[in-house]
Structure formats: C-alpha cells, structure tokens
Design an enzyme around this catalytic site. Sequence first.
Site, short mmCIF file in Angstrom:
data_model
loop_
_atom_site.label_atom_id
_atom_site.label_comp_id
_atom_site.label_asym_id
_atom_site.label_seq_id
_atom_site.Cartn_x
_atom_site.Cartn_y
_atom_site.Cartn_z
CB CYS A 268 37.53 37.59 45.10
SG CYS A 268 36.96 39.12 45.85
CD GLU B 280 40.86 58.71 39.18
OE1 GLU B 280 39.65 58.50 39.11
OE2 GLU B 280 41.68 57.81 39.40
CB CYS C 294 35.10 42.40 41.09
SG CYS C 294 33.37 42.17 41.52
CB CYS D 172 31.37 38.15 48.07
SG CYS D 172 30.54 38.83 46.61
CB CYS E 183 34.28 34.60 42.69
SG CYS E 183 33.09 35.68 41.88
FE1 SF4 Z 1 33.37 40.33 43.04
FE2 SF4 Z 1 32.28 39.07 45.11
FE3 SF4 Z 1 33.39 37.66 43.15
FE4 SF4 Z 1 34.89 39.12 44.80
S1 SF4 Z 1 33.66 37.34 45.31
S2 SF4 Z 1 35.11 38.97 42.57
S3 SF4 Z 1 33.58 40.87 45.18
S4 SF4 Z 1 31.59 38.97 43.00
#
Ligand code: SF4
Length: 345
Positions: free
Chosen positions: A199, A35, A189, A205, A196
């Site tokens: 995602c 970390e 992201c 989102c 996206c």
């Molecule tokens: Fe990021 Fe939203 Fe795109 Fe997902 S949908 S990658 S959370 S910006």
Amino acid sequence: MNSFSQHVLTWFDAHGRHDLPWQLNPTPYRVWVSEIMLQQTQVATVIPYYQRFMDSFPTVQALAHADEDAVLQHWAGLGYYARARNLHYAAKQVLAMDGVFPQTLEGLIALKGVGCSTAGAILALGWQQRGVIMDGNVKRVLSRHFAIGGDSSSAAVQQQLWALAEQLTPHTQVAAYTQAMMDLGATLCTRSKPLCLYCPVQKACQAFALGTPSAFPQKKAAKELPTRRAYFLIIKNEQQELLWLKRPPTGIWGGLWCLPQIEAQDLQQLSDILQQDWGIKEPKIQSMTPFRHTFSHYHLQVQPVQMRGQVGLIKEQLSQWKTPQAALQSLGLPQPITKILEMLG
Ligand code: SF4
C-alpha cells in the site's frame, strides 16, 4: 498537493487500472452509467452488462427514448432495479436539458438516483472538474487510514469521512486521484485480507499501525434475516407460452416481468387462493425443487410450481403470454425467475 494524494497518484500511475471500458472516452453519460452499475456490484460483473448497455444505448438520447422493458431487460441479473428505472427517468431529465449533463454538484444531484458521490464521480471523471466521491472503496480506505470507529452508516461517521475526503481530494489530477482511490480500495485495501505491504499510504495508516485493518469500517451487528415463502406459478397455454405479469413500478423487482407470485404457507393455502381469488376450479399443482434467494432485508424461499387449469382475467396488472425463450430475450426478468426457466430446461 497533500502527501496522501501524492502517494496515491504515484501508485496509480504504475499499478492502477487504466483500461476499464468506462475509462475509454469517459463522457459524463458513460461515467454516470458505470457509476450507477457499480453502486452495488463488482467491476468484473459490471463489465459485460456495461458493454451490452452501451451497445444498445450509446447516448443519453438513446436511453431516454428507449422502452422501459428494454432498459430493464439489459439490467436483468444486476439486481437493485430501482437503479435502472432511475437511470431511465434521469436520461429523460437530461434530454429536457438539451441532452447536456449538468456541470455542478447541485445540478447533478437533481437527477433521479444521483447522490453526492455519483455526482462527484461524474464531475471528476466525466467533466474533468473537481469532484469528491465516497463510494464503498473510499469509505474503507479512509476509515482504515484514520482508524475511524463507530457505526460507519451513522450520520456522524459519514460526516467525518466526507470532511476527510474533501480535504484530501486534490485540485489537480482529480480524475486520476478519483480512479486511484477506487482502485486502491478494490485491489489493495480489500474487505478481507488487505494487502497492506504493497500500500502506498501504509506508513501513515493508523489501522495498519494498530494491526487491525479489517476492524474498519465498523458495521452495526447484522440482524438475522427473516425468511418468507412465495410460490411462483408456471402456467402454460396451448402454444407452450407462459403467463407473465408486470410488477408494480416500485418495490422488489419493480417494473420487471415475473411469473405470477403468490405468498402462501403451503400447497393447500395456495390452492384455496387460486380457487377463491383466481377463479380456478380444482387447480392441478405440481411442485418443483425450491431454492432460496436473499434480498438485503429478507430471504425468499422460492417455490416454483407448474399448474394446469383455466386462468380467468387478471385484474389490475399488465399481463402477457410469452415462451420462456422470448421472455428471456425481450423482458426484464428477476434473476430467480431466470433460474426457474433454466430448471424447466
Ligand atoms: Fe488499507 Fe491502511 Fe492497509 Fe493501506 S495500509 S491497505 S490503507 S489498511
């Protein structure tokens, strides 16, 4: 469990990273070191440093007993050296607790260099307890998901993000969720051009709905960095060794070994300083190719110079003579100094 974390966990099972070196045998010590290394540095850069560090300091006891120069030498090139000095100091703190890491947030943040997010990661990944993190990846995902505007480094936005993170972090499978959020930020992201379409939380989102994911998190307008100039002296003795000075423990490159550095406007001023402050009569200076190194707050114009002339006693600073090869092997050197040694061939 909330639907956000459920989606993130399902995605992580299939697409997350499961074979990072610190994920194998994730003890609090191994998680902590990873970390700290990852705080300002990308995973791909960290991996070889991490493996070398663990080979040399496999336990918190080994790290606590190590020489500071050896620790810094293992950090050389990663930058932000206060991280290494704090790591070394905190290892001694843990040693004083019989070598056992604290298992509470309060206990962990009492360790030097450990903030709330690192403590949360140690709890979640190292102790398999509930812990909440807020690293750059999580900050990006949450800022976008909830379209949080305003300067992301401001206290108000930070507070809002921590509250969301606290709310979304599940009470079970915390280690998987923690790693999943880091992976989501690092692989989908991403800072520029987030993916996206792949995602797992795209449907809800807000930044995606607005069509502006890259507009979050919002940063203060970057100030133009000032430029400073410094000369770095390559002074050889008859054994072809160079003169090295240890930097003070705090500040830029704190605790590392460096070629003598002098800030001067030009060669004439450098020559004057060498004569007046270093007692060198008529120093013979030969310039090498300069280059620029950028810190977070300024650019440094690095001007290496080879110099001949008798150097008197260096006051108030630890000094030693070492060949470039020996220095590279045994001392923690700042990255621009390594570059100068490469230029020397
Ligand atoms: Fe990021 Fe939203 Fe795109 Fe997902 S949908 S990658 S959370 S910006």
